[in-house]
Design a protein around this motif. Sequence first.
Motif, PDB file in Angstrom:
ATOM      1  N   LEU A  26      -2.100  29.465 -51.766  1.00 29.37           N
ATOM      2  CA  LEU A  26      -2.589  29.654 -50.393  1.00 29.37           C
ATOM      3  C   LEU A  26      -3.190  28.376 -49.812  1.00 29.37           C
ATOM      4  O   LEU A  26      -3.697  28.378 -48.690  1.00 29.37           O
ATOM      5  CB  LEU A  26      -3.640  30.770 -50.362  1.00 29.37           C
ATOM      6  CG  LEU A  26      -3.151  32.156 -50.785  1.00 29.37           C
ATOM      7  CD1 LEU A  26      -4.293  33.165 -50.755  1.00 29.37           C
ATOM      8  CD2 LEU A  26      -2.006  32.626 -49.903  1.00 29.37           C
ATOM      9  N   HIS A  27      -3.162  27.271 -50.577  1.00 27.58           N
ATOM     10  CA  HIS A  27      -3.881  26.063 -50.158  1.00 27.58           C
ATOM     11  C   HIS A  27      -2.937  24.988 -49.633  1.00 27.58           C
ATOM     12  O   HIS A  27      -2.052  24.540 -50.351  1.00 27.58           O
ATOM     13  CB  HIS A  27      -4.714  25.529 -51.325  1.00 27.58           C
ATOM     14  CG  HIS A  27      -5.657  26.560 -51.869  1.00 27.58           C
ATOM     15  ND1 HIS A  27      -6.756  26.994 -51.170  1.00 27.58           N
ATOM     16  CD2 HIS A  27      -5.600  27.293 -53.003  1.00 27.58           C
ATOM     17  CE1 HIS A  27      -7.373  27.938 -51.870  1.00 27.58           C
ATOM     18  NE2 HIS A  27      -6.701  28.143 -52.983  1.00 27.58           N
ATOM     19  N   SER A  46       3.366  35.475 -29.937  1.00 27.79           N
ATOM     20  CA  SER A  46       2.061  35.203 -30.549  1.00 27.79           C
ATOM     21  C   SER A  46       1.615  33.793 -30.176  1.00 27.79           C
ATOM     22  O   SER A  46       2.404  32.835 -30.235  1.00 27.79           O
ATOM     23  CB  SER A  46       2.153  35.324 -32.070  1.00 27.79           C
ATOM     24  OG  SER A  46       0.983  34.782 -32.650  1.00 27.79           O
ATOM     25  N   ILE A  47       0.353  33.663 -29.820  1.00 28.99           N
ATOM     26  CA  ILE A  47      -0.184  32.358 -29.415  1.00 28.99           C
ATOM     27  C   ILE A  47      -0.233  31.391 -30.604  1.00 28.99           C
ATOM     28  O   ILE A  47      -0.399  30.194 -30.419  1.00 28.99           O
ATOM     29  CB  ILE A  47      -1.580  32.545 -28.778  1.00 28.99           C
ATOM     30  CG1 ILE A  47      -1.904  31.368 -27.856  1.00 28.99           C
ATOM     31  CG2 ILE A  47      -2.644  32.782 -29.828  1.00 28.99           C
ATOM     32  CD1 ILE A  47      -3.048  31.632 -26.916  1.00 28.99           C
ATOM     33  N   ARG A  82       2.211  23.572 -49.390  1.00 23.90           N
ATOM     34  CA  ARG A  82       1.191  24.569 -49.727  1.00 23.90           C
ATOM     35  C   ARG A  82       1.363  24.983 -51.185  1.00 23.90           C
ATOM     36  O   ARG A  82       2.480  25.256 -51.621  1.00 23.90           O
ATOM     37  CB  ARG A  82       1.352  25.807 -48.831  1.00 23.90           C
ATOM     38  CG  ARG A  82       0.208  26.793 -48.928  1.00 23.90           C
ATOM     39  CD  ARG A  82       0.418  27.995 -48.002  1.00 23.90           C
ATOM     40  NE  ARG A  82       1.317  28.952 -48.578  1.00 23.90           N
ATOM     41  CZ  ARG A  82       2.263  29.594 -47.906  1.00 23.90           C
ATOM     42  NH1 ARG A  82       2.433  29.397 -46.624  1.00 23.90           N
ATOM     43  NH2 ARG A  82       3.047  30.469 -48.511  1.00 23.90           N
ATOM     44  N   PHE A  95       0.672  26.446 -43.526  1.00 30.09           N
ATOM     45  CA  PHE A  95      -0.321  27.508 -43.708  1.00 30.09           C
ATOM     46  C   PHE A  95       0.314  28.896 -43.836  1.00 30.09           C
ATOM     47  O   PHE A  95      -0.026  29.673 -44.722  1.00 30.09           O
ATOM     48  CB  PHE A  95      -1.299  27.472 -42.525  1.00 30.09           C
ATOM     49  CG  PHE A  95      -2.263  28.622 -42.472  1.00 30.09           C
ATOM     50  CD1 PHE A  95      -3.372  28.651 -43.296  1.00 30.09           C
ATOM     51  CD2 PHE A  95      -2.054  29.676 -41.589  1.00 30.09           C
ATOM     52  CE1 PHE A  95      -4.264  29.706 -43.244  1.00 30.09           C
ATOM     53  CE2 PHE A  95      -2.935  30.740 -41.527  1.00 30.09           C
ATOM     54  CZ  PHE A  95      -4.047  30.752 -42.360  1.00 30.09           C
ATOM     55  N   ASP A  96       1.250  29.200 -42.935  1.00 30.72           N
ATOM     56  CA  ASP A  96       1.830  30.549 -42.965  1.00 30.72           C
ATOM     57  C   ASP A  96       3.347  30.529 -43.120  1.00 30.72           C
ATOM     58  O   ASP A  96       4.034  31.453 -42.686  1.00 30.72           O
ATOM     59  CB  ASP A  96       1.401  31.377 -41.745  1.00 30.72           C
ATOM     60  CG  ASP A  96       1.714  30.695 -40.424  1.00 30.72           C
ATOM     61  OD1 ASP A  96       2.507  29.749 -40.427  1.00 30.72           O
ATOM     62  OD2 ASP A  96       1.171  31.123 -39.386  1.00 30.72           O
ATOM     63  N   ALA A  97       3.851  29.469 -43.761  1.00 29.90           N
ATOM     64  CA  ALA A  97       5.290  29.418 -44.049  1.00 29.90           C
ATOM     65  C   ALA A  97       5.647  30.517 -45.051  1.00 29.90           C
ATOM     66  O   ALA A  97       4.784  31.041 -45.762  1.00 29.90           O
ATOM     67  CB  ALA A  97       5.648  28.046 -44.623  1.00 29.90           C
ATOM     68  N   ALA A  98       6.931  30.842 -45.096  1.00 30.20           N
ATOM     69  CA  ALA A  98       7.385  31.939 -45.965  1.00 30.20           C
ATOM     70  C   ALA A  98       7.017  31.675 -47.425  1.00 30.20           C
ATOM     71  O   ALA A  98       7.032  30.534 -47.900  1.00 30.20           O
ATOM     72  CB  ALA A  98       8.893  32.100 -45.816  1.00 30.20           C
ATOM     73  N   ASP A  99       6.698  32.755 -48.108  1.00 25.48           N
ATOM     74  CA  ASP A  99       6.359  32.665 -49.536  1.00 25.48           C
ATOM     75  C   ASP A  99       7.659  32.649 -50.339  1.00 25.48           C
ATOM     76  O   ASP A  99       8.342  33.659 -50.425  1.00 25.48           O
ATOM     77  CB  ASP A  99       5.526  33.877 -49.956  1.00 25.48           C
ATOM     78  CG  ASP A  99       4.257  33.994 -49.133  1.00 25.48           C
ATOM     79  OD1 ASP A  99       3.515  33.009 -49.055  1.00 25.48           O
ATOM     80  OD2 ASP A  99       4.030  35.074 -48.555  1.00 25.48           O
ATOM     81  N   TRP A 132       2.124  30.206 -32.081  1.00 25.03           N
ATOM     82  CA  TRP A 132       3.214  29.226 -31.971  1.00 25.03           C
ATOM     83  C   TRP A 132       3.067  28.342 -30.736  1.00 25.03           C
ATOM     84  O   TRP A 132       3.879  27.450 -30.508  1.00 25.03           O
ATOM     85  CB  TRP A 132       4.574  29.942 -31.933  1.00 25.03           C
ATOM     86  CG  TRP A 132       4.718  30.885 -33.074  1.00 25.03           C
ATOM     87  CD1 TRP A 132       4.595  32.243 -33.045  1.00 25.03           C
ATOM     88  CD2 TRP A 132       4.959  30.557 -34.456  1.00 25.03           C
ATOM     89  NE1 TRP A 132       4.751  32.772 -34.306  1.00 25.03           N
ATOM     90  CE2 TRP A 132       4.973  31.763 -35.189  1.00 25.03           C
ATOM     91  CE3 TRP A 132       5.167  29.345 -35.139  1.00 25.03           C
ATOM     92  CZ2 TRP A 132       5.181  31.803 -36.566  1.00 25.03           C
ATOM     93  CZ3 TRP A 132       5.374  29.393 -36.508  1.00 25.03           C
ATOM     94  CH2 TRP A 132       5.383  30.604 -37.202  1.00 25.03           C
TER      95      TRP A 132
END
Lengths: 253, 279
Positions: A195-196, A84-85, A192, A122-126, A87
């Motif tokens: 979601l912020h 995926s671009i 984060r 932003f998209d680190a594990a929850d 990264w």
Amino acid sequence: MSAPAELQRQFQDAILRDDVPPGLFHGEGRDEDGGFRIYLHAYRQRLIEGLRDNFPVLAAAMGDETFHELARAYIAEHPSPHRSIRWFGDQLTQWLVQNPDYLPHPALADVARMDWALRGAFDAADVLPLLPQDLSTLAPEAWPQQRFRLRPCVALVRMEWQIEPIWQALSADPHAATEAPPALPHHLLVWRTELHCQWRSLEAPEAAALACLAGGGSFADICELLAASQHEEPAAAAAGLLLTWITHGLLAR
Amino acid sequence: MTATQLGFGLGLRTPHYGDFMSAAQRVDWLEVISENYLVPGGKPLFFLDRIRRDYPMVMHGVSLSIGSTDALDHSYLEQLRTLIERVEPAWVSDHLCWTGVAGLNLHDLCPLPYTRSMLDHLCERVDQVQLALGRTLVLENVSSYVSYCCDEMPEWEFIAQLCARSGCELLLDVNNVYVNSINHGFDARTFIDAIPADRVRQIHLAGHEDHGKYIIDTHDHPICDAVWELYAHTLRRIGHRPTLIERDDHIPPLQELVAELDAARALAAATLKRDYAAA
């Protein structure tokens, strides 16, 4: 090497060196190399845009021309191994240390670090945050050896310049007028909340204490660290920091 | 029959998350780009889960690189499997192309040579992927701007043979057929007439940029008249298939795409004499 493998190697090598491979394509009555130039252009354009997405404030601070020059040099040295671009650019901050000449001002390396850290948050594990009540059952004698984990969205970033005001201004308006920042070695905290994505600059003792925690240090280790930096009541100071970190949702349950 | 089998869908794009969250839209199903959700957490997966509650979905990948001569990337397939469990898509598609070799990804859909040795290679790979994912793989015909000296058959024959030999299904991108017909100088209807109708799982429609000498598959314009006509021809030839409109750049407000989707419904209804109004 099989015929398809050889063909793909030639095609890819030509893309990477930005040239047309001889004898690979059928002309079909058109320019033999005309169509391949579309791939050559698209390859660099797509990766430049990928870098821009991942380093938006760096791109805004540099302007199109200088950012493209930097991006093309980085792309030449670091073609993407990623599925995926999203990264793409994961080596950029280190690459800038070795190639500072691509930056009009050295503080822009810190802008890149801040961009990348926020992209990671932003998209680190929850992972659920530790809550104050989670510690209510902890026996007093267990506190000194208690250890904590940072949530995956948390990053502590070493900075050399006070770039946060510039980052903030350009983030809000990519065309904002900015001035060169002062040199100021410090740490930036990125995380984060739900979601912020958030960030704040840290004073040296807090940064050292958080780095100690992240490195597996116990509550007692943090107290010791604060005592060494001349805190009069290190245990109270450590407890205060811990409460702040828990309130901000930095620690993992 | 589910909405996905029957209806008309859109590619889910970030600027439209709010529209899909806030109100029911005249869209029967959504296609998500798999790679956009191969992330650990945060907003992408939050919105995916929320919107999935209200819409059937299919997954559409861009990095499988089914035709690459590199070994298959099993860690990628494992990530896809995890996402499949999360999304429960009606089907999973990717592109009939290669995207890189020697461990690199050019992040482009590079064309395959239409040769017997490439067919052999693809059949083996499709088999491995179908085994790894536990489902039939759907592959999309791509736009191309070059053709290889070593080609041994036209694209449509290559695709027909691949479907027959490998058991994969086809995501028929009508715009890509049109783009290639101009770039390579063939009759687009010849392509449509030659593909195996029973293997077509889904149809894509999109816009492109006309650069005169070449047409580039940019997905940044409305669908042009010639592609609408080719879509109608496709419908007459193979009947209705779940049809999706893609827009990846210059993304307009959702209602513009919904209106374009309505045009697809109307064209299908007029061509096939059936009602395809949104549920």
